[in-house]
Design an enzyme around this catalytic site. Structure first.
Site, PDB file in Angstrom:
ATOM      1  N   HIS A  73      76.036 -38.492  37.402  1.00 20.18           N
ATOM      2  CA  HIS A  73      77.081 -39.009  36.490  1.00 20.18           C
ATOM      3  C   HIS A  73      76.870 -38.350  35.123  1.00 20.18           C
ATOM      4  O   HIS A  73      76.858 -37.119  35.040  1.00 20.18           O
ATOM      5  CB  HIS A  73      76.964 -40.539  36.492  1.00 20.18           C
ATOM      6  N   HIS A 103      83.436 -33.444  41.871  1.00 19.81           N
ATOM      7  CA  HIS A 103      83.843 -34.746  41.356  1.00 19.81           C
ATOM      8  C   HIS A 103      84.361 -35.600  42.502  1.00 19.81           C
ATOM      9  O   HIS A 103      84.979 -35.077  43.424  1.00 19.81           O
ATOM     10  CB  HIS A 103      84.943 -34.571  40.294  1.00 19.81           C
ATOM     11  N   ASP A 121      81.132 -32.053  32.449  1.00 20.46           N
ATOM     12  CA  ASP A 121      79.750 -31.838  32.007  1.00 20.46           C
ATOM     13  C   ASP A 121      79.320 -30.379  32.012  1.00 20.46           C
ATOM     14  O   ASP A 121      78.230 -30.071  31.530  1.00 20.46           O
ATOM     15  CB  ASP A 121      78.796 -32.646  32.903  1.00 20.46           C
TER      16      ASP A 121
HETATM   17  N1  CMC Z   1      77.331 -28.317  44.145  1.00 20.42           N
HETATM   18  C1  CMC Z   1      77.297 -27.923  45.423  1.00 20.42           C
HETATM   19  N2  CMC Z   1      77.891 -28.619  46.411  1.00 20.42           N
HETATM   20  C2  CMC Z   1      78.518 -29.750  46.081  1.00 20.42           C
HETATM   21  C3  CMC Z   1      78.590 -30.208  44.761  1.00 20.42           C
HETATM   22  C4  CMC Z   1      77.960 -29.442  43.763  1.00 20.42           C
HETATM   23  N3  CMC Z   1      77.965 -29.818  42.498  1.00 20.42           N
HETATM   24  N4  CMC Z   1      79.281 -31.349  44.731  1.00 20.42           N
HETATM   25  C5  CMC Z   1      79.640 -31.617  45.981  1.00 20.42           C
HETATM   26  N5  CMC Z   1      79.175 -30.657  46.806  1.00 20.42           N
HETATM   27  C6  CMC Z   1      79.378 -30.562  48.251  1.00 20.42           C
HETATM   28  C7  CMC Z   1      78.451 -31.519  48.990  1.00 20.42           C
HETATM   29  O1  CMC Z   1      77.212 -30.923  49.276  1.00 20.42           O
HETATM   30  C8  CMC Z   1      79.253 -31.817  50.211  1.00 20.42           C
HETATM   31  O2  CMC Z   1      79.127 -30.740  51.112  1.00 20.42           O
HETATM   32  P1  CMC Z   1      79.133 -30.965  52.704  1.00 20.42           P
HETATM   33  O3  CMC Z   1      80.478 -31.550  53.014  1.00 20.42           O
HETATM   34  O4  CMC Z   1      78.930 -29.600  53.262  1.00 20.42           O
HETATM   35  O5  CMC Z   1      78.003 -31.916  52.984  1.00 20.42           O
HETATM   36  C9  CMC Z   1      80.703 -31.814  49.718  1.00 20.42           C
HETATM   37  O6  CMC Z   1      80.701 -31.019  48.543  1.00 20.42           O
HETATM   38  C10 CMC Z   1      81.205 -33.198  49.344  1.00 20.42           C
HETATM   39  O7  CMC Z   1      80.249 -33.789  48.500  1.00 20.42           O
HETATM   40  P2  CMC Z   1      80.090 -35.359  48.305  1.00 20.42           P
HETATM   41  O8  CMC Z   1      78.660 -35.645  48.015  1.00 20.42           O
HETATM   42  O9  CMC Z   1      80.729 -36.108  49.418  1.00 20.42           O
HETATM   43  O10 CMC Z   1      80.954 -35.601  47.048  1.00 20.42           O
HETATM   44  P3  CMC Z   1      80.861 -36.864  46.126  1.00 20.42           P
HETATM   45  O11 CMC Z   1      82.232 -37.306  45.871  1.00 20.42           O
HETATM   46  O12 CMC Z   1      79.927 -37.900  46.595  1.00 20.42           O
HETATM   47  O13 CMC Z   1      80.171 -36.180  44.865  1.00 20.42           O
HETATM   48  C11 CMC Z   1      79.447 -35.714  42.745  1.00 20.42           C
HETATM   49  C12 CMC Z   1      80.617 -36.187  43.588  1.00 20.42           C
HETATM   50  C13 CMC Z   1      79.899 -35.683  41.288  1.00 20.42           C
HETATM   51  C14 CMC Z   1      78.296 -36.722  42.874  1.00 20.42           C
HETATM   52  C15 CMC Z   1      78.999 -34.311  43.210  1.00 20.42           C
HETATM   53  O14 CMC Z   1      80.064 -33.414  43.124  1.00 20.42           O
HETATM   54  C16 CMC Z   1      77.785 -33.802  42.456  1.00 20.42           C
HETATM   55  O15 CMC Z   1      76.645 -34.168  42.795  1.00 20.42           O
HETATM   56  N6  CMC Z   1      78.003 -32.950  41.403  1.00 20.42           N
HETATM   57  C17 CMC Z   1      76.899 -32.484  40.587  1.00 20.42           C
HETATM   58  C18 CMC Z   1      76.576 -33.498  39.516  1.00 20.42           C
HETATM   59  C19 CMC Z   1      77.653 -33.587  38.476  1.00 20.42           C
HETATM   60  O16 CMC Z   1      78.101 -32.589  37.944  1.00 20.42           O
HETATM   61  N7  CMC Z   1      78.041 -34.826  38.119  1.00 20.42           N
HETATM   62  C20 CMC Z   1      79.025 -35.103  37.072  1.00 20.42           C
HETATM   63  C21 CMC Z   1      80.283 -35.636  37.627  1.00 20.42           C
HETATM   64  S1  CMC Z   1      81.665 -35.647  36.494  1.00 20.42           S
HETATM   65  C22 CMC Z   1      81.203 -36.437  35.057  1.00 20.42           C
HETATM   66  C23 CMC Z   1      80.616 -37.761  35.175  1.00 20.42           C
HETATM   67  O17 CMC Z   1      80.931 -38.561  36.030  1.00 20.42           O
HETATM   68  O18 CMC Z   1      79.753 -38.048  34.371  1.00 20.42           O
END
Ligand code: CMC
Length: 383
Positions: free
Chosen positions: A224, A263, A320
């Site tokens: 986050h 996201h 971010d």
């Molecule tokens: N880098 C590489 N792969 C990713 C990323 C990333 N940043 N984000 C998602 N994926 C992949 C993930 O590995 C998965 O792949 P697969 O289907 O092959 O297993 C697929 O995309 C779907 O991911 P998910 O975990 O189901 O997606 P989610 O909705 O749970 O995740 C998230 C959202 C924000 C937690 C994630 O994108 C992430 O960890 N991003 C990096 C951390 C980040 O930048 N967070 C800030 C978010 S925006 C601002 C805020 O909220 O503060």
């Protein structure tokens, strides 16, 4: 699926828990609105103080209303002496986010209205929280480096005063404007993890300070708000645009997250990231060598990620990713990024809390129990 097993939405993905009139995020179109106003319009034409008023009162203020609200914010900037001692005692030992969370949770000791849950008192507490979160973040930044606490300057705007209290000198009008806009862009984002946590804590009818403290706790994590600090550390670790492709390929192969990308809601370019990216380009010619170096790496990572994961997987830069170099240009160290995020988002938490309290219902979801039953207790001597 087992018979009788309920539908489980891990991470509450896709679950609506209430209605709201505060913020609309359209993740397919990449659109964001605060109280109906498009974010790009506010970023270009409004101020952080005006956006705070909009989020708390539901309408743009008239000149006199904004004047009164701005005075209220300015009067609340000074940190109480006892709280400064608490910050001093922690600042060098703990992450700034932990010091901020502790300091905010101590605020009721300095507020005689702390446990008055009327809307009027909560609006006043929201103004205090907006000012105190910014002042405390700046104070942490200084006290942990053995620098003297800078008392607020009530002739300055909110973002301008934050930079003054942090750096000890007045920012240029351009620096102040960029910080003001960064705060607007981070002010609100519907029911994400920290806002939902705020609401869940407040739904027990605790109080505004307790609820916001919970929000800060949730914002800290790198999935986050903590992603801004993590993203800059990643850019620094890459070190040079020429190393970016190898770094990204290795991370993708190991299924590691690239910080500042992806996201839960946006499956296209985050509109806030677009605006922050444009600031980075605007700053490019006037910024330090270090900021130009970080920008070069960030732009290369963006290009690679968009071509490798953007269209295929819907993973695009989020708010971010580009924030780091913009904050570095303003003299802000990486571990103050997330406290600054909290200082900007606090208004969104307060706004949602007050909206939820208008028809409060205790938040109490279910988990589906899959453990054992009827276990026999064995005395410790016999285990
Ligand atoms: N880098 C590489 N792969 C990713 C990323 C990333 N940043 N984000 C998602 N994926 C992949 C993930 O590995 C998965 O792949 P697969 O289907 O092959 O297993 C697929 O995309 C779907 O991911 P998910 O975990 O189901 O997606 P989610 O909705 O749970 O995740 C998230 C959202 C924000 C937690 C994630 O994108 C992430 O960890 N991003 C990096 C951390 C980040 O930048 N967070 C800030 C978010 S925006 C601002 C805020 O909220 O503060």
């Amino acid at each position: 699926m087992m018979a009788g097993r309920p539908q489980i939405n891990l991470g509450l993905e896709g679950v609506y828990f209430d209605e709201s009139r505060i913020c609309k995020v359209d993740g397919q179109k990449g659109e964001l609105y605060y109280m109906g106003y498009p974010i790009a319009e506010l970023a270009a034409r409004s101020t952080y103080e005006e956006v705070c008023y909009l989020l708390l009162y539901g309408k743009l203020p008239k000149r006199t209303e904004l004047g009164a609200f701005t005075s209220q914010l300015r009067e609340s900037r000074q940190i109480p002496e006892g709280l400064l001692s608490l910050i001093r005692s922690m600042a060098k030992k703990a992450h700034p986010m932990d010091t901020l969370r502790t300091a905010i949770s101590a605020l009721p000791a300095y507020d005689k209205e702390a446990y008055d849950n009327s809307t009027a008192a909560n609006l006043r507490k929201s103004a205090r929280l907006i000012s105190q979160t910014a002042s405390i973040t700046a104070a942490i930044g200084r006290l942990r480096q053995n620098k003297v606490y800078v008392t607020p300057d009530n002739t300055l705007g909110h973002a301008e005063n934050f930079l003054y209290m942090l750096n000890g000198s007045r920012p240029s009008p351009k620096e102040a404007r960029i910080m003001d806009t960064m705060m607007m862009l981070h002010a609100e984002h519907s029911s994400n993890a920290s806002t939902f946590t705020t609401i869940a804590a407040g739904s027990t009818l605790s109080d505004m300070y307790a609820a916001v403290t919970a929000g800060i706790a949730a914002l800290k994590g790198p999935l986050h708000g903590g992603a801004d600090e993590a993203a800059l550390r990643m850019v620094r670790a890459i070190g040079d645009p020429g190393n970016a492709e190898r770094y990204i390929d290795q991370a993708i192969a190991k299924k590691q997250r690239i910080m500042g990308f992806g996201h839960r809601i946006y499956k296209t370019y985050d509109p806030r990231a677009k605006i922050i990216r444009s600031y980075l380009l605007e700053l490019h010619n006037t910024s330090s060598k270090e900021v130009r170096r970080l920008t070069g790496i960030a732009l290369k990572v963006e290009e690679l990620m968009v071509s490798k994961l953007g269209k295929q997987k819907g993973i695009w830069p989020n708010v971010d990713f580009f924030s780091g170099p913009v904050y570095v240009a303003a003299g802000i160290p990486a571990d103050l990024f997330t406290p600054l995020f909290a200082a900007s988002r606090v208004v969104g938490w307060c706004s949602h809390m007050m909206e939820y309290w208008r028809s409060n219902r205790l938040i109490r979801p279910l988990d589906y129990y899959t453990g054992r039953l009827n276990m026999r207790y064995v005395p410790i001597s016999k285990r």
